[in-house]
Scaffold this motif. Structure first.
Motif, mmCIF file in Angstrom:
data_model
loop_
_atom_site.group_PDB
_atom_site.id
_atom_site.type_symbol
_atom_site.label_atom_id
_atom_site.label_comp_id
_atom_site.label_asym_id
_atom_site.label_seq_id
_atom_site.Cartn_x
_atom_site.Cartn_y
_atom_site.Cartn_z
ATOM 1 N N ALA A 139 0.211 -2.641 13.904
ATOM 2 C CA ALA A 139 0.600 -1.634 12.910
ATOM 3 C C ALA A 139 1.518 -2.227 11.859
ATOM 4 C CB ALA A 139 1.289 -0.456 13.610
ATOM 5 N N HIS A 140 2.456 -3.077 12.284
ATOM 6 C CA HIS A 140 3.313 -3.767 11.315
ATOM 7 C C HIS A 140 2.474 -4.668 10.410
ATOM 8 C CE1 HIS A 140 6.629 -3.317 14.545
ATOM 9 N NE2 HIS A 140 6.868 -2.435 13.578
ATOM 10 N N ALA A 141 1.539 -5.391 11.024
ATOM 11 C CA ALA A 141 0.694 -6.290 10.239
ATOM 12 C C ALA A 141 -0.105 -5.522 9.199
ATOM 13 C CB ALA A 141 -0.240 -7.063 11.166
ATOM 14 N N ALA A 142 -0.624 -4.358 9.572
ATOM 15 C CA ALA A 142 -1.384 -3.546 8.623
ATOM 16 C C ALA A 142 -0.504 -3.097 7.465
ATOM 17 C CB ALA A 142 -1.988 -2.339 9.331
ATOM 18 N N ALA A 143 0.758 -2.749 7.758
ATOM 19 C CA ALA A 143 1.674 -2.319 6.697
ATOM 20 C C ALA A 143 1.998 -3.473 5.747
ATOM 21 C CB ALA A 143 2.956 -1.765 7.318
ATOM 22 N N VAL A 144 2.215 -4.665 6.307
ATOM 23 C CA VAL A 144 2.478 -5.832 5.462
ATOM 24 C C VAL A 144 1.242 -6.166 4.624
ATOM 25 C CG1 VAL A 144 2.971 -8.308 5.469
ATOM 26 C CG2 VAL A 144 4.280 -6.767 6.943
ATOM 27 N N GLU A 145 0.070 -6.022 5.230
ATOM 28 C CA GLU A 145 -1.163 -6.258 4.474
ATOM 29 C C GLU A 145 -1.271 -5.311 3.277
ATOM 30 O OE1 GLU A 145 -5.042 -7.624 6.313
ATOM 31 O OE2 GLU A 145 -4.122 -6.582 8.017
ATOM 32 N N ARG A 146 -0.844 -4.071 3.456
ATOM 33 C CA ARG A 146 -0.871 -3.128 2.336
ATOM 34 C C ARG A 146 0.084 -3.576 1.230
ATOM 35 N NH1 ARG A 146 -1.690 0.562 6.680
ATOM 36 N NH2 ARG A 146 0.546 0.936 6.957
ATOM 37 N N GLY A 147 1.244 -4.086 1.611
ATOM 38 C CA GLY A 147 2.177 -4.598 0.615
ATOM 39 C C GLY A 147 1.632 -5.808 -0.109
ATOM 40 N N LEU A 148 1.055 -6.735 0.640
ATOM 41 C CA LEU A 148 0.444 -7.918 0.019
ATOM 42 C C LEU A 148 -0.736 -7.518 -0.866
ATOM 43 C CD1 LEU A 148 0.512 -10.360 3.060
ATOM 44 C CD2 LEU A 148 1.820 -10.610 0.940
ATOM 45 N N GLY A 149 -1.489 -6.507 -0.429
ATOM 46 C CA GLY A 149 -2.612 -6.032 -1.237
ATOM 47 C C GLY A 149 -2.143 -5.460 -2.559
ATOM 48 N N LEU A 150 -1.013 -4.745 -2.538
ATOM 49 C CA LEU A 150 -0.480 -4.194 -3.785
ATOM 50 C C LEU A 150 -0.011 -5.306 -4.710
ATOM 51 C CD1 LEU A 150 0.253 -1.742 -5.478
ATOM 52 C CD2 LEU A 150 2.432 -1.610 -4.239
ATOM 53 N N ILE A 151 0.638 -6.317 -4.157
ATOM 54 C CA ILE A 151 1.048 -7.474 -4.969
ATOM 55 C C ILE A 151 -0.177 -8.111 -5.609
ATOM 56 C CG2 ILE A 151 1.992 -9.812 -4.864
ATOM 57 C CD1 ILE A 151 3.889 -8.798 -2.655
ATOM 58 N N THR A 152 -1.227 -8.293 -4.828
ATOM 59 C CA THR A 152 -2.447 -8.920 -5.342
ATOM 60 C C THR A 152 -3.087 -8.069 -6.423
ATOM 61 O OG1 THR A 152 -2.829 -9.905 -3.159
ATOM 62 C CG2 THR A 152 -4.687 -9.864 -4.697
ATOM 63 N N GLU A 153 -3.170 -6.749 -6.189
ATOM 64 C CA GLU A 153 -3.810 -5.868 -7.154
ATOM 65 C C GLU A 153 -3.011 -5.795 -8.453
ATOM 66 O OE1 GLU A 153 -5.966 -1.437 -7.142
ATOM 67 O OE2 GLU A 153 -4.667 -2.053 -5.481
ATOM 68 N N ALA A 154 -1.694 -5.800 -8.344
ATOM 69 C CA ALA A 154 -0.850 -5.671 -9.529
ATOM 70 C C ALA A 154 -0.682 -6.984 -10.284
ATOM 71 C CB ALA A 154 0.526 -5.130 -9.136
ATOM 72 N N LEU A 155 -0.560 -8.101 -9.543
ATOM 73 C CA LEU A 155 -0.173 -9.369 -10.172
ATOM 74 C C LEU A 155 -1.213 -10.474 -10.038
ATOM 75 C CD1 LEU A 155 3.583 -9.533 -9.034
ATOM 76 C CD2 LEU A 155 2.665 -8.700 -11.207
ATOM 77 N N GLY A 156 -2.254 -10.254 -9.276
ATOM 78 C CA GLY A 156 -3.308 -11.261 -9.152
ATOM 79 C C GLY A 156 -2.806 -12.566 -8.567
ATOM 80 N N GLU A 157 -3.358 -13.663 -9.066
ATOM 81 C CA GLU A 157 -3.018 -14.987 -8.541
ATOM 82 C C GLU A 157 -1.550 -15.319 -8.742
ATOM 83 O OE1 GLU A 157 -4.719 -17.145 -6.726
ATOM 84 O OE2 GLU A 157 -6.303 -15.622 -6.621
ATOM 85 N N PHE A 158 -0.951 -14.800 -9.812
ATOM 86 C CA PHE A 158 0.473 -15.040 -10.024
ATOM 87 C C PHE A 158 1.284 -14.500 -8.849
ATOM 88 C CE2 PHE A 158 4.440 -12.918 -11.367
ATOM 89 C CZ PHE A 158 5.213 -14.054 -11.557
#
Length: 363
Positions: A139-158
């Motif tokens: 469950a923690h891993a899924a939450a961190v994945e959501r955070g990383l996904g938002l970073i990726t969606e908002a900022l891409g490769e940067f």
């Protein structure tokens, strides 16, 4: 936002790939220098090794090199090398959950690993407030994945390039601290489980601590600090919010530079999330206002001659770089009709004036 992101991701202070490559080159050179003077080499875990191994190996290299280069003590350096190698000698149990598709791992139970216990010890000493370690769950891993996904969606490769400065996180709870970066535990972010309640808070904390690691890598491979730097002997700024026991928290000039560096990255995340409608607008606007107002204090202080003159030969160029990023952020906010003034800038100017006046009187 495009201009700020381009600046943040390029040049000697922005390109995470170049900084990572320079750190790898430093580690290679340090290894050979240490071997020449001690007959020993730091541990060298293979690519993809667990977070514990990567952190202990980097910490061992840095500690031993400081002993040799700064304190001119090869015996102390050899002792650091033997100690670090011993921490990784036993076969470690499974100590992490690796997030699929990301080079990011979450600590599970580190108590059964000598290296994990050593990292917990230095983390706890640095945090210096009550906290409890938590073994990461799916469950923690899924939450961190959501955070990383938002970073990726908002900022891409940067965004991914900034996160690549770290290798993962250890989780805590029962603490006033929401997240932290601990210098003696390289590559490891500390995340309170409560920041995982929402994707934006998780993304904010993950990027925040990765930006700190990026800055401390810059300290190693750029000349940001004078050899005689002593944070107690120079200007120390009082932070005008969140006092502790009625007293202002204090930051020396290097921490001023470190903090505006982090805020410059976080503002890019929030502005990008807000523009793309990727999170609750009220939550995003609240963080934007808070971060911009606080960033104004650090930006004003960092641009001053008080801070520039206290640091190393590359720091002036870095201050100019961050100032350009902050100017770009300001233009973005103005174009959105937002107030770009803040309540803390005058306080920073007042402190700068007092430090300058005091220095002139001593001279």
């Amino acid at each position: 936002m495009a201009q700020a992101r381009q600046l943040l991701g390029s040049g000697p202070f922005g390109s995470a790939a170049d900084i990572n490559a320079d750190m790898a080159a430093f580690s290679d050179v340090a290894t050979e220098v240490l071997h020449a003077h001690t007959g020993l080499r730091p541990p060298c875990p293979p690519p993809g090794a667990p977070l514990i191994a990567q952190s202990v190996a980097r910490a061992t290299t840095l500690d031993a090199f400081r002993s040799l280069h700064t304190r001119k003590d090869p015996e102390e350096a050899a002792a650091a090398l033997r100690s670090g190698t011993a921490l990784l000698a036993p076969v470690a149990p499974v100590t992490e959950l690796v997030l699929p598709g990301h080079r990011y791992a979450l600590a599970t139970d580190w108590s059964a690993s000598a290296g994990g216990r050593a990292l917990r010890r230095v983390i706890s000493e640095d945090l210096a407030v009550p906290h409890t370690y938590v073994a990461a769950t799916p469950a923690h891993a899924a939450a961190v994945e959501r955070g990383l996904g938002l970073i990726t969606e908002a900022l891409g490769e940067f965004g991914l390039s900034i996160v690549s400065s770290v290798r993962g996180a250890v989780l805590i709870e029962d603490s006033i601290i929401e997240s932290a970066f601990i210098v003696p535990a390289p590559f490891v972010s500390v995340l309170n489980t409560r920041v995982l309640a929402g994707a934006l808070k998780a993304a904010d904390a993950i990027l925040h601590e990765a930006a700190h690691q990026k800055f401390y890598d810059l300290l190693v491979c750029r000349r940001l600090v004078r050899p005689d730097h002593n944070h107690l002997s120079g200007a120390v700024f009082g932070i005008p919010w969140n006092p502790v026991a009625g007293e202002r928290r204090r930051m020396d000039c290097l921490r001023i530079l470190s903090t505006i560096h982090v805020y410059a990255h976080l503002l890019e995340l929030l502005l990008s999330v807000r523009a793309a409608g990727l999170a609750d607008p009220d939550e995003c606007d609240g963080l934007l206002t808070e971060y911009w107002q606080r960033a104004q204090f650090f930006d004003t202080a960092a641009r001053s001659e008080v801070v520039r003159s206290a640091l190393g030969p590359d720091a002036r160029a870095m201050v100019e770089w961050i100032a350009s990023v902050m100017d770009a952020h300001r233009e973005t906010l103005r174009a959105q009709g937002r107030d770009t003034e803040g309540p803390y800038r005058a306080d920073a100017l007042d402190q700068v004036h007092r430090f300058a006046t005091r220095a002139a009187a001593v001279a």
